[in-house]
Design a protein around this motif. Structure first.
Motif, PDB file in Angstrom:
ATOM      1  N   ASP B 327       0.821  -1.208   0.000  1.00  0.00           N
ATOM      2  CA  ASP B 327       0.000   0.000   0.000  1.00  0.00           C
ATOM      3  C   ASP B 327       0.853   1.254   0.000  1.00  0.00           C
ATOM      4  O   ASP B 327       0.566   2.222  -0.700  1.00  0.00           O
ATOM      5  CB  ASP B 327      -0.910   0.009   1.239  1.00  0.00           C
ATOM      6  N   THR B 330       2.472   1.724  -3.432  1.00  0.00           N
ATOM      7  CA  THR B 330       1.426   2.121  -4.387  1.00  0.00           C
ATOM      8  C   THR B 330       1.083   3.593  -4.185  1.00  0.00           C
ATOM      9  O   THR B 330       0.987   4.366  -5.148  1.00  0.00           O
ATOM     10  CB  THR B 330       0.164   1.275  -4.169  1.00  0.00           C
ATOM     11  N   MET B 334       1.629   6.483  -6.954  1.00  0.00           N
ATOM     12  CA  MET B 334       0.461   7.234  -7.411  1.00  0.00           C
ATOM     13  C   MET B 334       0.608   8.717  -7.095  1.00  0.00           C
ATOM     14  O   MET B 334       0.170   9.574  -7.841  1.00  0.00           O
ATOM     15  CB  MET B 334      -0.793   6.707  -6.719  1.00  0.00           C
ATOM     16  N   VAL B 396      -7.106   9.853  -2.780  1.00  0.00           N
ATOM     17  CA  VAL B 396      -6.774   8.470  -3.115  1.00  0.00           C
ATOM     18  C   VAL B 396      -5.414   8.088  -2.525  1.00  0.00           C
ATOM     19  O   VAL B 396      -5.270   7.056  -1.862  1.00  0.00           O
ATOM     20  CB  VAL B 396      -6.764   8.290  -4.650  1.00  0.00           C
ATOM     21  N   THR B 397      -4.414   8.972  -2.739  1.00  0.00           N
ATOM     22  CA  THR B 397      -3.086   8.614  -2.235  1.00  0.00           C
ATOM     23  C   THR B 397      -3.051   8.630  -0.723  1.00  0.00           C
ATOM     24  O   THR B 397      -2.444   7.758  -0.113  1.00  0.00           O
ATOM     25  CB  THR B 397      -2.005   9.564  -2.752  1.00  0.00           C
ATOM     26  N   TYR B 400      -4.452   5.342   0.656  1.00  0.00           N
ATOM     27  CA  TYR B 400      -3.557   4.187   0.609  1.00  0.00           C
ATOM     28  C   TYR B 400      -2.401   4.361   1.583  1.00  0.00           C
ATOM     29  O   TYR B 400      -1.939   3.412   2.211  1.00  0.00           O
ATOM     30  CB  TYR B 400      -3.033   3.956  -0.804  1.00  0.00           C
ATOM     31  N   THR B 480      -9.907   5.784 -10.796  1.00  0.00           N
ATOM     32  CA  THR B 480      -8.484   5.676 -10.474  1.00  0.00           C
ATOM     33  C   THR B 480      -7.782   4.554 -11.229  1.00  0.00           C
ATOM     34  O   THR B 480      -6.639   4.261 -10.928  1.00  0.00           O
ATOM     35  CB  THR B 480      -8.315   5.439  -8.966  1.00  0.00           C
ATOM     36  N   TYR B 484      -3.870   3.708 -10.694  1.00  0.00           N
ATOM     37  CA  TYR B 484      -3.841   2.676  -9.662  1.00  0.00           C
ATOM     38  C   TYR B 484      -3.262   1.380 -10.198  1.00  0.00           C
ATOM     39  O   TYR B 484      -2.406   0.768  -9.579  1.00  0.00           O
ATOM     40  CB  TYR B 484      -5.236   2.446  -9.090  1.00  0.00           C
ATOM     41  N   GLN B 488       0.013  -0.262  -8.886  1.00  0.00           N
ATOM     42  CA  GLN B 488      -0.076  -1.589  -8.285  1.00  0.00           C
ATOM     43  C   GLN B 488       0.930  -2.533  -8.923  1.00  0.00           C
ATOM     44  O   GLN B 488       1.671  -3.238  -8.226  1.00  0.00           O
ATOM     45  CB  GLN B 488      -1.499  -2.115  -8.495  1.00  0.00           C
TER      46      GLN B 488
END
Lengths: 121, 501
Positions: B327, B330, B334, B396-397, B400, B480, B484, B488
């Motif tokens: 995570d 990622t 991102m 989003v970032t 994670y 995303t 993403y 990933q």
């Protein structure tokens, strides 16, 4: 110990040159002298690479039956590129110093700093 | 066939830049730059779709087999970084059409665009190459052209900012070079993959660790990681608008990419875990987030505020790397993309304000929000992404990153991220307050020539670029998939190299 120092004498000199450059860069306020320090610092790295490639008793890297032991040419070739980069950096630095001189009429760092502070007020 | 495309990414700007330098006309040099950045964007898209499933594209320069020759080995991380760089280059090019004639001396158009292309070339080269000395050369190509670009700013402070960036940047690059020298002395190779596979044979040498520390310090300077960030606010605060947009979104990101490469692909993860490096990076990241946000909040000038906020955002990326789980990485990768988008949008907003009012001081922009509603709407949208409001890319970032930190039980990170977000609200609010809520007073506008209609409305190309950026902030916050999936696949690849010997 003495043997260790003498055996790596080239590296000791290189470290000395490097520190002279770095110290000049940090301690001088004159921009031209700063650039000179920077150039010395970069030169020390070039010397470091070139002495890495040296093989004791080795000859120039040529294809000939008579010679089997030769120095590694790769670091020298790499340093040709690094010299070009260094020249470009120094040239750009000098160009900037000329522009700074035109804009501020001084090349002393602290004088420039005071002028900037005045602008701010 | 696609191997050939990778080298084109570097060759096209390299061929066109000297041609551009010959022209004085703005139109011609702009068109050439647009061709270069558009070609790069298309090529990076093609390459990314080729490698997103985890495969590689390999190109050997001059047909020399690696490890003797230089090799371009493209995996999803390389392609992703190349895509970020060329996408931002496209946005900056659109913005440049009307911004450059106003900010750059008319004799320098060709040279300006040539330097911009060279900078793009250097950054793309760093993103693609698999040879560590070649990487140094590209690093210097991009840095040298960015010093020149920054010095073209309007105020004379741009000159001193460029000079101190030149000094610090060169020290950083030289440290990197010394580190590469040590590593070469130990391994006898310059190819990243080759060094990594044979790493255990020379891991015990003192040289390797010395080299590692030199490389880290050099990259830290280039990437403006917290205690080594002093050049960044001045350089980005005084550069011409287009240059601020392009460099703030790409230059530090590419240096962080190199850091990721060095940490995960060049040196084995276990090697630097033993040096307590994850802990050091974690602390630097957390301090960077809080310090950067706090200094941003103190600023009274919009571009400097944004530059300090970059220092904080780099902190988030470093935290993600130091978490060392899927995570976290990622989130870091991102955020390279998301922050590039957010910061480019915000700097474009600042560029439009500068274009119209000749100032970016917040005190002189009081109550100006009502006069240019669309521009400020875009700025606010990007500002919300910076805070991390749900529905935007920033959320989003951070999501994670938080889930990665909680999985590891690193509560200090959670606290730092929350504190950073609160401070981000404070400094974004500072902009909003100045624009909308402060009593509207008569604008004092400086340096406007008689008959100058720039003030009347934001020019079309500037608004277009700004809104592409703002729409991106929203779009990639809701959909995303592209960032993403790439991130990933990158994180999986990076962490799997840890398991392999």
């Amino acid at each position: 110990m003495i043997e260790y120092i003498l055996g790596h004498i080239n590296y000791w000199f290189i470290i000395a040159v490097m520190m002279v450059g770095l110290y000049t860069l940090i301690s001088r306020t004159n921009l031209i002298k700063k650039l000179a320090g920077l150039a010395i610092f970069q030169t020390a790295v070039i010397l470091f690479y070139v002495s890495l490639g040296k093989v004791t008793g080795g000859t120039v890297p040529i294809v000939d039956e008579a010679y089997t032991l030769y120095s590694n040419p790769l670091p020298q070739v790499l340093m040709l590129t690094a010299i070009v980069v260094g020249v470009a950096t120094t040239a750009l630095g000098f160009a900037l110093v000329i522009r700074i001189k035109e804009a501020y009429n001084t090349i002393e760092e602290d004088a420039i700093f005071t002028l900037d502070q005045k602008d701010h007020e | 066939m696609n191997e050939q495309l990778t080298i084109l990414l570097v060759v096209v700007p390299l061929m066109i830049a000297p041609i551009t330098a010959l022209f004085k006309s703005h139109t011609i040099s702009w068109i050439l730059t647009a061709i270069v950045s558009l070609t790069s964007l298309i090529l990076s898209f093609i390459i990314l779709f080729d490698v997103i499933d985890g495969s590689h594209v390999i190109y050997e320069l001059g047909g020399w087999r690696p490890p003797w020759g230089i090799e371009y080995k493209i995996d999803s991380l390389n392609a992703f970084i190349a895509l970020i760089v060329s996408a931002i280059a496209c946005l900056s090019t659109i913005f440049a059409w009307q911004s450059v004639p106003k900010e750059i001396n008319e004799n320098n158009y060709g040279l300006f665009y040539a330097a911009l292309q060279l900078c793009l070339l250097g950054l793309l080269g760093i993103a693609l190459t698999g040879d560590i000395f070649n990487l140094f050369v590209f690093l210097e190509i991009s840095s040298l052209s960015s010093y020149a670009l920054i010095s073209m700013g309007r105020s004379r402070k741009a000159l001193t900012a460029a000079f101190s960036y030149l000094i610090l940047g060169t020290i950083g690059a030289t440290f990197f070079l010394i580190g590469v020298g040590f590593l070469y002395a130990a391994s006898g190779s310059l190819n990243i993959a080759d060094i990594a596979t044979r790493f255990s044979t020379f891991a015990d040498m003192q040289l390797v660790m010395t080299g590692f520390i030199f490389i880290l310090l050099g990259l830290g300077l280039k990437a403006a990681i917290f205690p080594m960030h002093s050049w960044l606010p001045n350089a980005y605060g005084h550069a011409p608008s287009v240059v601020s947009i392009f460099l703030s979104a790409t230059a530090t990101k590419v240096s962080i990419y190199v850091l990721i490469r060095v940490l995960f692909d060049l040196y084995p993860v276990a090697y630097w875990q033993a040096l307590l490096l994850p802990q050091i990076l974690l602390v630097l990241g957390c301090v960077g987030v809080i310090y950067g946000s706090f200094r941003a909040w103190q600023q009274v000038e919009l571009k400097r505020l944004l530059a300090f906020s970059s220092v904080a955002q780099i902190g988030y990326i470093i935290i993600g790397i130091s978490l060392l789980n899927n995570d976290g990485i990622t989130a870091s990768v991102m955020h390279l993309f998301n922050h590039a988008l957010i910061k480019a949008t915000l700097f474009m907003g600042a560029g439009i304000i500068l274009y119209r009012t000749n100032t970016t001081k917040l005190s002189e922009l009081r109550g100006f929000g009502g006069s240019m509603p669309w521009t400020f709407a875009a700025i606010v949208l990007a500002g919300l992404s910076l805070i991390g409001v749900p529905g935007t890319v920033g959320f989003v970032t951070k999501w994670y990153l938080l889930s990665g930190a909680i999985a590891q039980g690193k509560w200090i990170v959670v606290v730092a991220i929350l504190a950073g977000s609160v401070l981000a609200i404070a400094y974004v609010w500072k902009i909003v307050e100045a624009m909308y809520f402060n009593s509207k007073r008569k604008m004092v506008i400086q340096n406007v020539k008689i008959g100058d209609i720039n003030l009347a409305k934001a020019p079309f190309s500037l608004s277009l670029a700004l809104w592409i950026g703002a729409a991106g902030c929203l779009y990639f916050g809701l959909y995303t998939e592209l960032p993403y999936q790439s991130a990933q696949s990158i994180a999986t690849a990076l962490l799997s190299s840890e398991v392999a010997p």
